[in-house]
Every structure is written in C-alpha cells, then in structure tokens.
Design a protein around this motif. Structure first.
Motif, PDB file in Angstrom:
ATOM      1  N   LEU A 427      69.500  54.167  49.128  1.00  0.00           N
ATOM      2  CA  LEU A 427      69.832  54.781  48.045  1.00  0.00           C
ATOM      3  C   LEU A 427      70.941  55.781  48.291  1.00  0.00           C
ATOM      4  N   ARG A 428      71.749  55.623  47.505  1.00  0.00           N
ATOM      5  CA  ARG A 428      73.407  56.444  47.530  1.00  0.00           C
ATOM      6  C   ARG A 428      73.248  57.372  46.465  1.00  0.00           C
ATOM      7  N   PRO A 429      73.655  58.765  46.992  1.00  0.00           N
ATOM      8  CA  PRO A 429      73.778  59.825  45.961  1.00  0.00           C
ATOM      9  C   PRO A 429      75.100  59.574  45.268  1.00  0.00           C
ATOM     10  N   GLN A 430      74.975  59.966  43.779  1.00  0.00           N
ATOM     11  CA  GLN A 430      76.036  60.024  43.074  1.00  0.00           C
ATOM     12  C   GLN A 430      76.138  61.052  42.155  1.00  0.00           C
ATOM     13  N   VAL A 431      77.445  61.599  41.799  1.00  0.00           N
ATOM     14  CA  VAL A 431      77.242  62.805  41.056  1.00  0.00           C
ATOM     15  C   VAL A 431      78.308  62.410  39.819  1.00  0.00           C
ATOM     16  N   TYR A 432      77.853  62.876  38.505  1.00  0.00           N
ATOM     17  CA  TYR A 432      78.629  62.509  37.462  1.00  0.00           C
ATOM     18  C   TYR A 432      79.057  63.868  36.769  1.00  0.00           C
TER      19      TYR A 432
END
Length: 622
Positions: A427-432
C-alpha cells in the motif's frame, strides 16, 4: 584367396556403427527425465515403465534447520515434562533494567556535584553534616544494589538471552566493569577516623561509577521519542558540570592564596554578605562562567597560580566550545536527515518549477500541498522511510496500520491473513489537494483506493453536482484491479471522484495485486469468483461471455491433456526403440568381436602355409 583385407574393412565399418549407436545411447540414456518422469529399463527390449521423480521438499529442510537450532539453543520444552524453575534475571533491553539505570543516574550525579562542592566549601559540609552523611550512605547502598543487578543481568549468546544465574554472575566477574565497581565502593570513609568528618574528598572513589551514568544516558537515547532533545540535555549537563567544578576549584584556590589578597581572588569574609555560602558559590560560579566563556570582564590575574588557573580555564573553554559546536552540528545534521527522510525535498521541487517556468497558479498549488505535508507531518513515501527495518518488523508495522482498512473491503474479507499481510506491504500513501480529481469517468482503472482521512465527492460530468460523499474507512475501485472476464465496464472508471479538502488515501495497484496473487493461486481463484459475484449483483457481468470463456478454457485444457497423452505415448515408443537399438548394437559388437578372432586365426594359418619352416624345406628337397 586373400580374405583378410575385406574382413578388416568390414570390422572397421562395424566398429564405427557401434560407436555411433553408443554415442546416441549416451545422449539419451535410459534414465533420461522428461516432464518430471524417469524411464527405467529392466531388460533389453522390454517395455519401459514411467515413475515420477522424487522431489526434495525445501520446506521440510527449513523446518528441520529451525528445530535443530532451537534444540541446540535450549529453547525446547524441559525434559520430563517438568516446569523449569523461575529465575530472577534481568533482560538488558527490558523496561526493568532501563528504569534501574534511570535510578542510578541520581546517586552518580549527586557524587559528581556535591563531593567537589563540600570539599571546596567547608561551610556547606559543616552546616548540613547529618544530611550529607545520610545521602552518602544511601548512594553507597544503591551502588551495592547496582552490583547485585549486574550479577543478575543476562546476556545474549547466539541471539538468545542467557538466564542462568551462575553464568550471568561468572560473566560479570570476568567483565571489565567489576574492577571499577569494586573500586567505587571501597570503604574509604574509614579515613574519617583519622582526618575527621570535614574532609569529604576521601569519598572521591565514588566518581568511578561514571561508566554506568554514560550507559544510562545512551540507553535513554534509544528509548525516548525525542533523542535529539536528550542529546542536547546531556551536552548541557556536561557544560554545567565543567563550570561547577571550575567554580569550586576557583574558591579553593582563593582560600589557598588568601581571601581578599588581591582583586582576582574571592573577597575577604569580613566584608558584609561575603561570608554566606550561597554568595560564595554564586560569586565563584559567575567568575568561572566569565573565564570559560572568554568574555573578558573578569579581574586580571596577579600571581603565577592565578595565571596558570586562567590559562587552564581558557584551554578548557576552547575544548568545550569545540565539543559543543561539534555536538550541535551533529544534532542539526541528524534533524535535517530525519526531515529529509519524512518530507519531500521542497527546494528541489521549487527549482524544477522555476526551471520549467510553470505558471504561478500551479506553483502555488504545489507549495500549498508541500506546506500541508510539513505542517501535519504526513509521510508520502513510507517504504523509503522504513527501508532499514527487517521485513518481518516492517510487515508487522504495516499490518498494525493498514490491516483494519483492508479487511473492510468486501473483496478481501474471505482472504487468508498471509495474503493480506503481503498486500499491506504494497500500500502506498497519497495525499490529494482540495478540488483535485482522484479518478475521472472513463479512465482505465489501475488502482484501488482506501480513504484514511478526509472526504471525497462523487461528482457528475459537470464537475459541480455531488452524487455521493465518501468518508473515512470507505474504499473504491476494487473491481478494476482484477481481470474478470465478462466485465461490461471493461475496467473503466464509472464515476468522477474529487477531493473536497485535503484527503489521505492508500493506493493498491493492479500490478502489486497480481504479483501477490501469483504466489497464492487458490486466493486468486477465490478473488475472481468473489469479483464475479459482486459484478453479477451490480448487473455488470456478461454471463454469456463468461460461459464462452469457460468453454474456451475447458477446450484448451482438453487439447492440452490430449497433447500430453500423445507425448507420453511417443516417449514410450521412443524408449522402446532406443532399448532395441542398444540391444542390436550389443549383439553386433559381439559378432564383430567373434569375427576379429576368426580373422586373426585365419591370418596365422595363411602365414604358416606361405612361409614354411627351414627344416621342412630341406626335407622336401631331399
């Protein structure tokens, strides 16, 4: 008639044929393996029997190695089924040992601070003599208890904690700590009987327990959540101790020269206020701070002893400044490295934007995104930050953070824990940012998303109408990462997902899922079946296409099975022919060998007829 020449030519031709047959048999031996089977021949010309090869099981070997190591380390159950007696042995990395080290900081610092103070300021020793004696012998008691703790502290041997009290005691008695510990508790207080109670310097050997203080401070850096703050505090403690000892030495030197003898030494006690112990200590501390900080406002020295003392103070100040600057630079570099490991390099991104001459509006969006990450301490590259941890520990951390979110997905609820642990590692964290689209309608779906924090809106084609709102703990895009035949949407996004504010998501790509499922074939079949069930409930599954695909797969499996059977039959026939060829070659070799012997016999007979012995010729002449 000469028949030796033709026979020799025939024998040489037969030998060449036999050599060719034997070379063929060498290339394709009778035990040649094909598709995991071995062909065995019992007799020449007999039918071949196919037996599966015995394959090694690496899992059993690994389990055997682990069990051997465990048994050799003595970790197995006790013999006879009895319960092993409990032993009081401390783990050097445990909490109890850590708290004991924290307790030992107090008596060691007490001796470092008060022994020099009481030795150089006689009034301090006289006014509170009973208190100092009580604290002295309490610190001695803690020193003795610390030696007992040393005797009961385990150590690692081949990675396993040794809990045998006899071995731990023997290890301490042979260690380098024992001489220092024994020297620090020698009963030098007996010198009080000769020198009197006004000479606390006889207890100077208590300062030899300093290595225990260093161990406690180092252990604290590994246990605290703020190691840099503790490192700075340790540095300040060393500076304060140096100033304290310098102040005590200054007052003692003033007493040796004579109070009020000149402007540099401490004033005479007859002056009002200068006889109080607090004033004596504060005046000495102030002058020592001036000397060690090289400010230059201190009175100039007048005697040789004073000059030497000031020069020694300057040298100590230079050494202290070098140590402080080196330690502070190390702390700052460590903090910068920690920031770089957790936060993206904003300067590099801004340089790239200026180089490419990106518009101001887009540049402000990037700057706001980076400020949001730094203010809220969010990590966007988790694997890089944890890459130095071993894989099992990294998996345990990922499971504690992400497994609960992954179990909420209907598609993964029936999966085994091993599969889920492999997935959470990917799992890879992403911020939008606010207003940013996570996915658009019609895009090819290559990832699924989990909402960790924030809110997302399902908007219409106009980009304004909100059809639904997704909050914390929800997910979307799970069907697009599994290749399910008959999916009418064709792995295309069916909605527009837009971030309302700043949203933290976890992303799982299709490539990562397929890589994990390649190691779990049963889970792959179960996930595909679950996905078809979900699509069927959403009326997005083409049942006819699924049936056609299933029929094609069955036909392909049938053809594959037929080809395998035909290949097995051909291999059986080939083996029989090979066995017959070897038998014929063997028989031919025997016949050629028999002909060679006959040819040699015939050659010997013809030679004896054409060249008779001399005696026979003379007799025939007579």
């Amino acid at each position: 008639m000469d028949i030796v020449g033709p026979l020799s030519k025939a024998i040489r031709a037969g030998k060449k044929y036999v050599v060719g047959v034997m070379d063929f048999a060498t290339r394709y031996p009778r035990g040649h393996s094909s598709q995991g089977h071995t062909w065995h021949l019992t007799q020449p010309g007999a039918s071949m029997s196919r037996q599966p090869q015995a394959t090694a099981r690496p899992e059993a070997g690994r389990r055997g190695l682990i069990s051997t190591v465990q048994s050799s380390a003595g970790v197995g159950p006790a013999e006879g089924g009895g319960r092993a007696p409990r032993t009081w042995v401390l783990d050097p990395s445990g909490d109890v040992h850590y708290w004991w080290l924290s307790i030992m900081v107090v008596p060691i610092l007490y001796n470092w601070i008060m022994l020099i103070c009481r030795s150089c300021f006689p009034e301090v020793q006289q006014l509170h003599l009973a208190l100092w004696l009580s604290l002295d012998y309490l610190s001695d008691l803690l020193y003795l208890l610390d030696m007992a703790v040393h005797l009961h502290t385990g150590f690692l041997e081949q990675g396993i904690l040794v809990r045998d009290r006899a071995r731990t005691a023997r290890a301490y008695l042979r260690s380098a700590h024992l001489p220092w510990d024994v020297a620090s508790v020698l009963p030098t207080d007996l010198l009080y009987l000769r020198l009197g109670l006004r000479v606390p310097a006889v207890r100077a050997n208590r300062l030899l327990r300093t290595p225990r203080l260093a161990e406690a401070l180092e252990r604290g850096e590994t246990r605290t959540a703020h190691p840099h703050a503790l490192r700075i505090a340790r540095l300040l403690l060393c500076v304060l101790l140096a100033v304290h000892w310098h102040a005590c030495a200054y007052y003692a030197l003033s007493g040796a020269i004579g109070y009020g003898a000149d402007a540099w030494v401490y004033p005479n006690h007859s002056r009002p206020g200068f006889a109080r112990p607090l004033r004596q200590y504060l005046h000495s501390l102030y002058l020592s701070a001036l000397v060690l900080s090289t400010v230059g406002d201190a009175p100039p020295p007048q005697r040789q002893e004073e000059f030497l003392f000031v020069v020694a103070g300057f040298l100590l100040a230079v050494l202290g400044f070098a140590t402080v600057m080196g330690s502070m630079s190390s702390v700052v570099s460590s903090l910068s490295a920690a920031e770089a490991a957790l936060d993206p390099d904003a300067e590099r991104v801004r340089g790239y934007l200026r180089l490419q001459r990106v518009g101001r509006r887009l540049e402000r969006r990037v700057a706001r995104w980076q400020q949001h990450l730094q203010l809220h301490r969010k990590v966007t590259h988790e694997p890089q930050a944890l890459r130095h941890l071993p894989r099992p520990l990294r998996a345990e951390l990922a499971v504690s953070v992400h497994l609960a979110a992954l179990r909420k997905v209907q598609l993964f609820q029936a999966c085994e824990r091993g599969l889920l642990e492999e997935l959470v590692l990917r799992l890879r964290p992403q911020v939008y940012s606010p207003g940013e689209y996570v996915c658009r309608k019609g895009d090819v779906g290559r990832e699924m998303y989990f909402v960790r924090e924030g809110r997302l809106a399902v908007v219409g084609d106009d980009g304004r109408t909100q059809l639904a709102v997704l909050g914390e703990g929800l997910y979307f895009g799970e069907i697009s990462i599994i290749n399910i035949k008959g999916n009418r949407s064709g792995n295309r996004r069916t909605a527009n997902i837009q971030s309302i504010g700043y949203s933290d998501l976890f992303c799982l790509s299709k490539e990562d899922l397929q890589a994990v499922l390649s190691e779990f074939p049963s889970a792959k079949a179960a996930l595909e079946a679950k996905g078809r069930e979900i699509l069927l409930g959403m009326d997005k599954l083409d049942v006819k296409a699924v049936e056609e695909e299933s029929a094609r797969q069955q036909e392909a499996e049938r053809r594959t099975g037929a080809l395998e059977d035909a290949l097995d039959a051909l291999q059986t026939k080939f083996a029989r022919l090979l066995a017959e060829l070897e038998s014929s070659a063997f028989k031919l070799a025997l016949r050629i060998e028999r002909l060679e012997w006959q040819t040699q016999a015939w050659g010997a007979g013809s030679i004896s007829l054409s060249h008779p012995a001399p005696g026979v010729c003379l007799q025939a002449g007579r």
